[in-house]
Design an enzyme around this catalytic site. Structure first.
Site, short mmCIF file in Angstrom:
data_model
loop_
_atom_site.label_atom_id
_atom_site.label_comp_id
_atom_site.label_asym_id
_atom_site.label_seq_id
_atom_site.Cartn_x
_atom_site.Cartn_y
_atom_site.Cartn_z
N LYS A 110 7.47 -17.15 73.40
CA LYS A 110 8.36 -16.69 72.33
C LYS A 110 9.57 -17.61 72.20
O LYS A 110 10.10 -17.78 71.11
CB LYS A 110 8.81 -15.25 72.58
CG LYS A 110 7.67 -14.23 72.44
CD LYS A 110 7.73 -13.50 71.13
CE LYS A 110 6.36 -13.13 70.61
NZ LYS A 110 5.76 -11.92 70.95
N LYS A 192 -5.12 -15.77 71.26
CA LYS A 192 -5.30 -14.33 71.02
C LYS A 192 -4.99 -13.98 69.56
O LYS A 192 -4.19 -14.66 68.91
CB LYS A 192 -4.42 -13.51 71.98
CG LYS A 192 -2.97 -13.46 71.61
CD LYS A 192 -2.23 -12.37 72.40
CE LYS A 192 -0.77 -12.43 71.97
NZ LYS A 192 0.10 -11.50 72.58
N LYS A 195 -0.76 -11.17 64.63
CA LYS A 195 -0.36 -11.19 63.22
C LYS A 195 0.71 -12.25 62.98
O LYS A 195 0.65 -13.00 62.01
CB LYS A 195 0.17 -9.80 62.87
CG LYS A 195 0.79 -9.65 61.51
CD LYS A 195 -0.23 -9.26 60.48
CE LYS A 195 0.31 -9.34 59.07
NZ LYS A 195 1.48 -8.53 58.82
P1 AMP Z 1 2.19 -5.59 70.69
O1 AMP Z 1 1.77 -5.64 69.26
O2 AMP Z 1 2.46 -6.95 71.25
O3 AMP Z 1 3.27 -4.58 70.94
O4 AMP Z 1 0.90 -5.11 71.51
C1 AMP Z 1 0.51 -3.78 71.61
C2 AMP Z 1 -0.69 -3.62 72.51
O5 AMP Z 1 -1.81 -4.32 71.97
C3 AMP Z 1 -0.49 -4.17 73.93
O6 AMP Z 1 -1.13 -3.31 74.84
C4 AMP Z 1 -1.16 -5.50 73.88
O7 AMP Z 1 -1.63 -5.91 75.15
C5 AMP Z 1 -2.33 -5.22 72.94
N1 AMP Z 1 -2.77 -6.44 72.23
C6 AMP Z 1 -2.03 -7.23 71.41
N2 AMP Z 1 -2.77 -8.26 70.93
C7 AMP Z 1 -4.02 -8.10 71.46
C8 AMP Z 1 -5.24 -8.83 71.35
N3 AMP Z 1 -5.35 -9.92 70.59
N4 AMP Z 1 -6.32 -8.38 72.04
C9 AMP Z 1 -6.24 -7.26 72.81
N5 AMP Z 1 -5.12 -6.53 72.96
C10 AMP Z 1 -4.01 -6.93 72.29
#
Ligand code: AMP
Ligand code: TRP
Length: 325
Positions: A110, A192, A195
């Protein structure tokens, strides 16, 4: 068991968030004490608009509901409504080694991505996350792979704290899904799905059929034409197989058999159909909830009232242990 997890309200939720996190929370509600949070204080560590944030919090609450979180069976609430999270963050800051924080993968990524906004909150992000987890005396934290390192840090902080001030926090354990812990970008299967990094490689939970079709047809595949799971030689097809398997509940082996000698195009078309059908109920339920803002706010307030009782009780103990009157 006490379960805790959260998601940042940063915009549209994608199928990576769903398959890596939310989908796995649903069955846990049945036999555990589950707490799921909308972590708005984490969302403000990267550039954002206050007006959008307010909308995104409501949007994420709707996602929680349409995905199957049941406010009768679990607690869900907005992080900033419970001041104890930030209070515990400050106290944990005094035992958090800065060296470890600067070594966190997400911090490094980040701060590269937002060079002009490397704020202290970005560095402190995992300490706030540890406070979220530890304040509820959590046993299990179900998250995607990218958050594993942060859960490990919260264990380190719990251990340091307990050693220095006496047993106060439970040791949380991470729970990763067997499959889908890291859904990859459709445009670059070595990164990964995210968005903010790459909208083209990402399918939103509420994506329209036309978008699904366009993005899957454009998804990067690999040399050859065989539908075979092989992360090294075929990361693109392996990622699509994972997505297919999780939405259809068919094993990868079965899918390889079903699509033997069928080629990429047939496989993609079938995946498009599956995704459109699987995501349709989410879109339908969302429509019903869009006009029910008061009902949703009430759920969030009720959740916060229940969570606050647990958070306050932990804080009382923490303050006493640390010599704060
Ligand atoms: P965030 O949007 O970063 O707050 O992520 C929310 C949840 O989604 C967390 O548990 C992340 O580990 C999971 N997550 C985010 N991106 C991915 C991805 N590409 N594949 C699997 N899990 C994800
Ligand atoms: N940092 C997590 C993410 O980006 C979200 C989060 C905040 C979280 N606090 C948490 C996840 C506590 C699990 C437990 O995905």
């Amino acid at each position: 068991m006490r379960i805790f997890s959260g998601i940042r309200p940063t915009g549209e939720i994608h199928i990576g968030n769903y398959l890596g996190a939310i989908k796995n929370w649903i069955p846990l509600q049945e036999n555990n004490e589950c707490i799921f949070c909308i972590v708005d204080l984490h969302a403000i560590t990267t550039p954002y608009s206050p007006k959008e944030l307010e909308k995104n919090i409501m949007k994420l609450a709707i996602v929680y509901l349409v995905a199957g979180l049941d406010p009768e069976k679990c607690i869900f609430f907005v992080q900033s409504q419970i001041k104890e999270h930030t209070e515990l963050t400050w106290l944990l800051n005094t035992i958090a080694p800065v060296g470890e924080l600067t070594r966190m993968t997400q911090y490094k990524e980040k701060s590269k991505q937002f060079k002009k906004n490397i704020n202290a909150g970005l560095l402190d992000y995992p300490v706030l996350m540890a406070a979220d987890i530890l304040i509820y005396q959590t046993d299990i934290v179900p998250v995607g792979k990218d958050q594993q390192q942060h859960v490990e840090l919260s264990r380190t902080l719990a251990r340091h704290f307990n050693q220095r001030f006496g047993k106060t926090f439970k040791m949380p354990r991470v729970l990763l899904p067997k499959m889908g812990a890291k859904i990859m970008s459709l445009q670059n299967p070595r990164k990964k799905m995210s968005k903010t990094d790459d909208p083209k490689g990402c399918i939103e939970l509420f994506a329209k059929p036309t978008e699904i079709r366009k993005k899957i047809m454009a998804a990067v595949t690999d040399p050859g034409r065989k539908i075979k799971y092989n992360l090294i030689k075929k990361p693109g097809i392996s990622n699509l197989l994972t997505i297919y398997s999780l939405f259809s509940e068919k094993s990868i082996k079965e899918l390889e058999r079903d699509f033997k000698d069928q080629g990429y195009e047939k496989f993609k078309k079938s995946l498009i159909k599956l995704l459109i059908n699987s995501l349709e109920p989410f879109r339908r339920k969302r429509k019903e909830l869009l006009s029910r803002e008061v009902y949703i706010k009430e759920i969030l307030h009720k959740g916060a009232r229940k969570a606050r009782i647990i958070a306050q009780s932990t804080m009382q103990d923490v303050r006493k242990k640390m010599g704060l009157i």
